[in-house]
Design a protein around this motif. Structure first.
Motif, PDB file in Angstrom:
ATOM      1  N   VAL A 126       0.848  -1.189   0.000  1.00  0.00           N
ATOM      2  CA  VAL A 126       0.000   0.000   0.000  1.00  0.00           C
ATOM      3  C   VAL A 126       0.885   1.240   0.000  1.00  0.00           C
ATOM      4  O   VAL A 126       1.855   1.325   0.773  1.00  0.00           O
ATOM      5  CB  VAL A 126      -0.931   0.017   1.226  1.00  0.00           C
ATOM      6  N   ILE A 127       0.562   2.195  -0.880  1.00  0.00           N
ATOM      7  CA  ILE A 127       1.190   3.517  -0.870  1.00  0.00           C
ATOM      8  C   ILE A 127       0.084   4.513  -0.573  1.00  0.00           C
ATOM      9  O   ILE A 127      -0.896   4.598  -1.313  1.00  0.00           O
ATOM     10  CB  ILE A 127       1.855   3.840  -2.220  1.00  0.00           C
ATOM     11  N   ALA A 128       0.226   5.269   0.523  1.00  0.00           N
ATOM     12  CA  ALA A 128      -0.856   6.148   0.958  1.00  0.00           C
ATOM     13  C   ALA A 128      -0.330   7.546   1.242  1.00  0.00           C
ATOM     14  O   ALA A 128       0.820   7.728   1.643  1.00  0.00           O
ATOM     15  CB  ALA A 128      -1.524   5.580   2.203  1.00  0.00           C
ATOM     16  N   HIS A 129      -1.209   8.532   1.079  1.00  0.00           N
ATOM     17  CA  HIS A 129      -0.816   9.938   1.195  1.00  0.00           C
ATOM     18  C   HIS A 129      -1.747  10.692   2.137  1.00  0.00           C
ATOM     19  O   HIS A 129      -2.955  10.432   2.170  1.00  0.00           O
ATOM     20  CB  HIS A 129      -0.856  10.582  -0.202  1.00  0.00           C
ATOM     21  N   CYS A 130      -1.157  11.629   2.919  1.00  0.00           N
ATOM     22  CA  CYS A 130      -1.924  12.608   3.695  1.00  0.00           C
ATOM     23  C   CYS A 130      -2.879  11.915   4.672  1.00  0.00           C
ATOM     24  O   CYS A 130      -2.471  11.003   5.391  1.00  0.00           O
ATOM     25  CB  CYS A 130      -2.641  13.540   2.710  1.00  0.00           C
ATOM     26  N   LEU A 131      -4.141  12.319   4.715  1.00  0.00           N
ATOM     27  CA  LEU A 131      -5.070  11.665   5.642  1.00  0.00           C
ATOM     28  C   LEU A 131      -5.427  10.259   5.176  1.00  0.00           C
ATOM     29  O   LEU A 131      -5.943   9.464   5.975  1.00  0.00           O
ATOM     30  CB  LEU A 131      -6.335  12.517   5.819  1.00  0.00           C
ATOM     31  N   GLY A 132      -5.138   9.931   3.931  1.00  0.00           N
ATOM     32  CA  GLY A 132      -5.212   8.531   3.516  1.00  0.00           C
ATOM     33  C   GLY A 132      -4.146   7.715   4.207  1.00  0.00           C
ATOM     34  O   GLY A 132      -4.367   6.566   4.606  1.00  0.00           O
ATOM     35  N   SER A 133      -2.972   8.306   4.381  1.00  0.00           N
ATOM     36  CA  SER A 133      -1.885   7.647   5.098  1.00  0.00           C
ATOM     37  C   SER A 133      -2.234   7.502   6.586  1.00  0.00           C
ATOM     38  O   SER A 133      -2.080   6.423   7.172  1.00  0.00           O
ATOM     39  CB  SER A 133      -0.602   8.461   4.928  1.00  0.00           C
ATOM     40  N   VAL A 134      -2.713   8.582   7.199  1.00  0.00           N
ATOM     41  CA  VAL A 134      -3.081   8.529   8.624  1.00  0.00           C
ATOM     42  C   VAL A 134      -4.145   7.456   8.849  1.00  0.00           C
ATOM     43  O   VAL A 134      -4.008   6.587   9.727  1.00  0.00           O
ATOM     44  CB  VAL A 134      -3.597   9.905   9.096  1.00  0.00           C
ATOM     45  N   SER A 135      -5.215   7.504   8.050  1.00  0.00           N
ATOM     46  CA  SER A 135      -6.337   6.594   8.285  1.00  0.00           C
ATOM     47  C   SER A 135      -5.975   5.150   7.929  1.00  0.00           C
ATOM     48  O   SER A 135      -6.463   4.211   8.592  1.00  0.00           O
ATOM     49  CB  SER A 135      -7.571   7.050   7.509  1.00  0.00           C
ATOM     50  N   PHE A 136      -5.103   4.948   6.905  1.00  0.00           N
ATOM     51  CA  PHE A 136      -4.745   3.552   6.609  1.00  0.00           C
ATOM     52  C   PHE A 136      -3.885   2.965   7.727  1.00  0.00           C
ATOM     53  O   PHE A 136      -4.070   1.808   8.123  1.00  0.00           O
ATOM     54  CB  PHE A 136      -4.008   3.414   5.268  1.00  0.00           C
ATOM     55  N   LEU A 137      -2.955   3.763   8.252  1.00  0.00           N
ATOM     56  CA  LEU A 137      -2.158   3.253   9.373  1.00  0.00           C
ATOM     57  C   LEU A 137      -3.038   3.015  10.601  1.00  0.00           C
ATOM     58  O   LEU A 137      -2.795   2.083  11.377  1.00  0.00           O
ATOM     59  CB  LEU A 137      -1.025   4.227   9.699  1.00  0.00           C
ATOM     60  N   GLY A 143      -5.897  -2.940  13.835  1.00  0.00           N
ATOM     61  CA  GLY A 143      -6.318  -4.319  13.651  1.00  0.00           C
ATOM     62  C   GLY A 143      -7.514  -4.526  12.739  1.00  0.00           C
ATOM     63  O   GLY A 143      -8.035  -5.636  12.645  1.00  0.00           O
ATOM     64  N   ALA A 144      -7.937  -3.494  12.019  1.00  0.00           N
ATOM     65  CA  ALA A 144      -9.083  -3.651  11.116  1.00  0.00           C
ATOM     66  C   ALA A 144      -8.681  -4.329   9.807  1.00  0.00           C
ATOM     67  O   ALA A 144      -9.513  -4.964   9.153  1.00  0.00           O
ATOM     68  CB  ALA A 144      -9.714  -2.292  10.830  1.00  0.00           C
ATOM     69  N   VAL A 145      -7.412  -4.162   9.389  1.00  0.00           N
ATOM     70  CA  VAL A 145      -6.904  -4.860   8.201  1.00  0.00           C
ATOM     71  C   VAL A 145      -5.604  -5.565   8.582  1.00  0.00           C
ATOM     72  O   VAL A 145      -4.901  -5.165   9.514  1.00  0.00           O
ATOM     73  CB  VAL A 145      -6.647  -3.896   7.018  1.00  0.00           C
ATOM     74  N   ASP A 146      -5.295  -6.625   7.832  1.00  0.00           N
ATOM     75  CA  ASP A 146      -4.024  -7.324   8.020  1.00  0.00           C
ATOM     76  C   ASP A 146      -3.626  -7.947   6.688  1.00  0.00           C
ATOM     77  O   ASP A 146      -4.295  -7.743   5.665  1.00  0.00           O
ATOM     78  CB  ASP A 146      -4.117  -8.382   9.132  1.00  0.00           C
ATOM     79  N   GLY A 147      -2.527  -8.659   6.678  1.00  0.00           N
ATOM     80  CA  GLY A 147      -2.102  -9.325   5.457  1.00  0.00           C
ATOM     81  C   GLY A 147      -1.483  -8.396   4.427  1.00  0.00           C
ATOM     82  O   GLY A 147      -1.334  -8.775   3.259  1.00  0.00           O
ATOM     83  N   VAL A 148      -1.103  -7.197   4.824  1.00  0.00           N
ATOM     84  CA  VAL A 148      -0.459  -6.247   3.915  1.00  0.00           C
ATOM     85  C   VAL A 148       1.057  -6.426   4.032  1.00  0.00           C
ATOM     86  O   VAL A 148       1.609  -6.427   5.132  1.00  0.00           O
ATOM     87  CB  VAL A 148      -0.861  -4.801   4.265  1.00  0.00           C
ATOM     88  N   THR A 149       1.735  -6.547   2.895  1.00  0.00           N
ATOM     89  CA  THR A 149       3.165  -6.843   2.901  1.00  0.00           C
ATOM     90  C   THR A 149       3.998  -5.654   3.343  1.00  0.00           C
ATOM     91  O   THR A 149       4.960  -5.800   4.101  1.00  0.00           O
ATOM     92  CB  THR A 149       3.608  -7.294   1.495  1.00  0.00           C
ATOM     93  N   SER A 150       3.654  -4.446   2.870  1.00  0.00           N
ATOM     94  CA  SER A 150       4.372  -3.245   3.293  1.00  0.00           C
ATOM     95  C   SER A 150       3.511  -2.028   3.025  1.00  0.00           C
ATOM     96  O   SER A 150       2.541  -2.087   2.259  1.00  0.00           O
ATOM     97  CB  SER A 150       5.717  -3.119   2.565  1.00  0.00           C
ATOM     98  N   VAL A 151       3.886  -0.921   3.673  1.00  0.00           N
ATOM     99  CA  VAL A 151       3.156   0.338   3.512  1.00  0.00           C
ATOM    100  C   VAL A 151       4.169   1.462   3.312  1.00  0.00           C
ATOM    101  O   VAL A 151       5.186   1.524   4.012  1.00  0.00           O
ATOM    102  CB  VAL A 151       2.297   0.664   4.755  1.00  0.00           C
ATOM    103  N   ILE A 152       3.893   2.337   2.345  1.00  0.00           N
ATOM    104  CA  ILE A 152       4.599   3.611   2.228  1.00  0.00           C
ATOM    105  C   ILE A 152       3.607   4.694   2.613  1.00  0.00           C
ATOM    106  O   ILE A 152       2.541   4.812   2.009  1.00  0.00           O
ATOM    107  CB  ILE A 152       5.134   3.833   0.805  1.00  0.00           C
ATOM    108  N   ALA A 153       3.941   5.478   3.640  1.00  0.00           N
ATOM    109  CA  ALA A 153       3.012   6.448   4.215  1.00  0.00           C
ATOM    110  C   ALA A 153       3.624   7.839   4.087  1.00  0.00           C
ATOM    111  O   ALA A 153       4.615   8.145   4.747  1.00  0.00           O
ATOM    112  CB  ALA A 153       2.755   6.113   5.682  1.00  0.00           C
ATOM    113  N   ASN A 154       3.016   8.682   3.261  1.00  0.00           N
ATOM    114  CA  ASN A 154       3.605   9.996   3.000  1.00  0.00           C
ATOM    115  C   ASN A 154       2.956  11.121   3.794  1.00  0.00           C
ATOM    116  O   ASN A 154       1.737  11.180   3.916  1.00  0.00           O
ATOM    117  CB  ASN A 154       3.493  10.344   1.508  1.00  0.00           C
ATOM    118  N   SER A 155       3.795  11.996   4.284  1.00  0.00           N
ATOM    119  CA  SER A 155       3.472  13.286   4.915  1.00  0.00           C
ATOM    120  C   SER A 155       3.032  13.175   6.369  1.00  0.00           C
ATOM    121  O   SER A 155       3.485  13.939   7.198  1.00  0.00           O
ATOM    122  CB  SER A 155       2.414  14.054   4.114  1.00  0.00           C
TER     123      SER A 155
END
Length: 364
Positions: A126-137, A143-155
């Protein structure tokens, strides 16, 4: 008006088969995914926008965009998500009371189920930005999602921080705009409304405080986000076409997300907006509380001229590194700010290579 780039165009990714995948959330919203496919094999990348933008910020035809770059560098199955913050959906154009907790609990689990139905058990980054990054993390660390290999979280990530002027705006503006001025939302395109309408008059007032360029939408965006002239990006980083169509690339937004950001800024970390909301009891009140148990590696990125979330991701990396030393990484892009990390004309040279390097190391 005549547009140089059509609204919601997919022309920026010419060499892939494109399909739309609608899905619904448990709280009753219709959302959507776009899939850009060259070959249904290998690792999958899901890209997540920030508040009031959309998939369009990653598929802009006027530069080498992120989706094209991923496809050209070995990731042949790339998805973009339009969740409830997207300007491709109508949910921001009302006096709503959605929070990032709603997104963490409802949007991302539903999106990943829809994606998994197509790609199976292949690795997903997952590559996420701004409040998309905040909310995805929040979704991942809550614990609402799992099984994600890696995350890039910007800003911004799990420790949102803002400049002092932005903090004052977050404190005062939501109530003032809703209950005194009676605006249900702010729209960067208000300058295009008919003469003497309230939105157009408001936009003219904002113009008076922003002499740095001649784009009213750019001025409104600096009011809506961050502290600067401009606040979201450096003018020198953008293609002229991108700057000219700012009103198309960013949509309107209501004010309640600002209230949640303020609560996190005051707390110094990502926290639930209303711990008493029974709908959200599956989520933790403090999203950093269980960080030690999250094994998904996160690359935190930001520009060193970030006038929206300042040094949020540097602080987030420090906090996560203290909890799990060496698990998470940090990259700071010299000369870049908040939005130009993805929308700058030279991102394919200055930004995307380090992201690809991280993805390849996690998929090895």
């Amino acid at each position: 008006m005549t547009r140089t780039v059509p609204l919601f165009t997919l022309d920026g990714v010419p060499d892939a088969r494109t399909s739309t995948h609608p899905f619904s959330t448990q709280d009753g919203l219709g959302l959507s995914l776009l899939r850009f496919l060259r070959e249904p094999a290998g690792d999958v990348v899901l890209v997540v926008h920030g508040l009031t933008t959309s998939s369009d910020m990653f598929i802009m035809p006027e530069h080498v965009n992120l989706v094209r770059y991923l496809l050209d560098n070995g990731y042949t199955d790339v998805w973009t998500l339009d969740y409830r913050m997207s300007n491709r959906h109508p949910y921001n154009r009302s006096m709503h009371r959605h929070t990032m907790d709603d997104i963490a609990l409802y949007d991302y689990p539903a999106a990943l189920r829809a994606l998994r139905a197509e790609v199976g058990d292949r690795r997903v980054h997952v590559i996420a930005h701004c409040l998309g990054s905040v909310s995805f993390l929040m979704s991942l660390f809550g614990g609402a999602v799992d099984g994600v290999t890696s995350v890039i979280a910007n800003s911004a990530g799990l420790t949102p921080r803002v400049p002092a002027w932005s903090r004052l705006k977050l404190t005062v503006a939501p109530a003032f705009m809703e209950y005194v001025l009676g605006f249900p939302y702010l729209d960067p395109r208000w300058s295009e409304e008919p003469p003497f309408t309230r939105g157009r008059l408001f936009s003219r007032v904002v113009d008076a405080f922003h002499p740095e360029c001649d784009q009213p939408a750019c001025h409104m965006l600096s009011l809506m986000w961050g502290t600067g002239w401009p606040a979201l990006y450096g003018h020198d980083k953008l293609h002229a076409v991108t700057h000219a169509r700012s009103g198309d690339l960013y949509g309107a937004t209501g004010f309640h997300y600002y209230r949640h950001v303020l609560k996190m800024v005051r707390a110094g970390r990502a926290v639930k907006y209303d711990p008493g909301d029974a709908r959200l009891r599956a989520l933790p009140d403090d999203y950093l509380a269980g960080a030690a148990a999250i094994t998904t590696p996160v690359l935190l990125t930001t520009g060193d001229r970030n006038h929206v979330f300042a040094d949020s991701n540097i602080v987030c990396h420090d906090r996560l590194n203290a909890i799990a030393p060496g698990r998470h990484e940090l990259v700071v892009y010299p000369g870049y700010g908040h939005q130009d990390v993805f929308m700058g004309r030279n991102c394919h040279q200055d930004v995307f290579p380090s992201m690809i390097d991280f993805l390849k190391r996690q998929g090895a």
